[in-house]
Design an enzyme around this catalytic site. Structure first.
Site, mmCIF file in Angstrom:
data_model
loop_
_atom_site.group_PDB
_atom_site.id
_atom_site.type_symbol
_atom_site.label_atom_id
_atom_site.label_comp_id
_atom_site.label_asym_id
_atom_site.label_seq_id
_atom_site.Cartn_x
_atom_site.Cartn_y
_atom_site.Cartn_z
ATOM 1 N N ARG A 272 33.254 38.699 26.074
ATOM 2 C CA ARG A 272 31.831 38.534 25.702
ATOM 3 C C ARG A 272 31.530 39.168 24.348
ATOM 4 N NH1 ARG A 272 28.274 37.653 29.350
ATOM 5 N NH2 ARG A 272 26.660 38.913 28.349
ATOM 6 N N ASP B 124 22.976 42.953 25.132
ATOM 7 C CA ASP B 124 23.368 43.201 26.524
ATOM 8 C C ASP B 124 22.951 44.611 26.911
ATOM 9 O OD1 ASP B 124 24.411 40.946 27.461
ATOM 10 O OD2 ASP B 124 26.512 41.534 27.343
ATOM 11 N N GLU C 258 50.661 50.311 46.919
ATOM 12 C CA GLU C 258 50.182 51.670 46.635
ATOM 13 C C GLU C 258 50.300 51.989 45.151
ATOM 14 O OE1 GLU C 258 49.323 51.064 50.002
ATOM 15 O OE2 GLU C 258 48.674 53.004 49.201
ATOM 16 N N PRO D 97 43.204 53.402 39.807
ATOM 17 C CA PRO D 97 42.143 54.386 40.025
ATOM 18 C C PRO D 97 42.427 55.718 39.337
ATOM 19 C CG PRO D 97 42.825 53.370 42.091
ATOM 20 C CD PRO D 97 43.839 52.983 41.069
HETATM 21 N N1 4G3 Z 1 39.346 51.406 40.006
HETATM 22 C C1 4G3 Z 1 40.271 50.541 39.492
HETATM 23 O O1 4G3 Z 1 40.242 50.192 38.298
HETATM 24 C C2 4G3 Z 1 41.368 50.065 40.425
HETATM 25 C C3 4G3 Z 1 42.572 49.589 39.919
HETATM 26 C C4 4G3 Z 1 43.569 49.131 40.803
HETATM 27 C C5 4G3 Z 1 43.302 49.185 42.164
HETATM 28 N N2 4G3 Z 1 44.188 48.784 43.090
HETATM 29 C C6 4G3 Z 1 45.598 48.644 42.810
HETATM 30 C C7 4G3 Z 1 46.206 49.989 42.641
HETATM 31 C C8 4G3 Z 1 46.979 50.252 41.536
HETATM 32 C C9 4G3 Z 1 47.525 51.518 41.375
HETATM 33 C C10 4G3 Z 1 47.322 52.524 42.285
HETATM 34 C C11 4G3 Z 1 46.524 52.256 43.382
HETATM 35 O O2 4G3 Z 1 46.281 53.247 44.271
HETATM 36 C C12 4G3 Z 1 45.963 50.982 43.560
HETATM 37 N N3 4G3 Z 1 42.116 49.627 42.625
HETATM 38 C C13 4G3 Z 1 41.164 50.080 41.777
#
Ligand code: 4G3
Length: 247
Positions: A155, A170, A117, A90
């Site tokens: 794709r 697309d 985490e 994220p």
């Molecule tokens: N929005 C995304 O691309 C996304 C990606 C991974 C994820 N979870 C694993 C993770 C990985 C790293 C930190 C963390 O807090 C959570 N969740 C959402």
């Protein structure tokens, strides 16, 4: 030259989704793309095969350890020397269709799918080239984001879709939302198909579809329209849409 994906994941079985069917399954079966899976647990050396541990500084959850990930990345890099390493999190750059086109232009990617985490920051600083996000929300792991990226990219590979045009057409290509679509029967209780689509005037159909794409983008995602800009002809079509849809 196939596009190669090496995924580092504690849950390799999840990726059967891509292998078993659809556009991605066919592309992988035909060698347009390759998928290789690496499990960090196979790169542990302790009897418990430890891949995570408690966070320094306290707090909830667990953090993925550097060493198993470092060794898995090094094994993948040895097998795919032209690939760059991308971490799904994220905290990464939020990907859009333009980003997928950039990603599709590279020979290969080593995708790191984190759990818990996240991973020890020292791994990211030392071994990760790019950090990507598929949107501003938290999932239980990076596996689904990795599959989303691979689906969107595969794709775009030449030959992946039956009709070469469909990739280009697309929605979110050319920076606009997609136009409405209809199929048989022409008349049902939910309504009828717009008459322009029934006739054979292909120029009129093309204009109608672009006008609808512009109008829907204007209504639902004005941010996309601002970013994209409009040609004179597109401005005229949008004005026609707005005139026809003013309350
Ligand atoms: N929005 C995304 O691309 C996304 C990606 C991974 C994820 N979870 C694993 C993770 C990985 C790293 C930190 C963390 O807090 C959570 N969740 C959402």
């Amino acid at each position: 030259m196939p596009t190669r994906f090496d995924v580092i994941t504690l849950f390799p079985d999840l990726f059967r989704i891509l292998l078993d069917q659809g556009v991605t399954g066919r592309a992988l079966a035909r060698g347009l793309a390759e998928l290789h899976l690496w499990n960090p647990r196979d790169f542990t050396h302790d009897v418990h095969r430890t891949v995570d541990d408690r966070p320094y500084g306290g707090g909830p959850g667990m953090v993925m350890k550097v060493e198993p990930l470092r060794e898995a990345i090094q094994a993948a890099r040895a097998a795919a020397p032209q690939s760059r390493v991308a971490y799904l999190s994220p905290q990464g750059r939020v990907l859009d269709q333009a980003a997928m086109l950039e990603i599709a232009a590279c020979p290969g990617w080593i995708l790191l799918a984190g759990r818990y985490e996240g991973v020890d920051e020292r791994l990211i600083e030392s071994h990760v080239d790019e950090e990507w996000s598929i949107g501003d929300y938290v999932l239980s792991g990076g596996e689904l984001p990795a599959m989303v990226v691979m689906d969107a990219v595969i794709r775009l590979l030449p030959g992946a879709l039956g009709h070469a045009d469909s990739a280009r057409q697309d929605s979110h290509m050319d920076g606009l939302l997609d136009c409405p679509h209809y199929t048989r029967p022409e008349r049902i209780e939910e309504g009828s198909v717009p008459s322009v689509l029934i006739g054979g005037d292909h120029a009129a159909i093309k204009r109608w579809r672009l006008r609808q794409a512009l109008g829907r983008t204007w209504q639902r995602r004005p941010d996309l329209l601002k970013r994209r800009g409009l040609s004179e002809a597109e401005r005229t079509l949008l004005d026609e849409f707005i005139l026809a849809h003013r309350e």
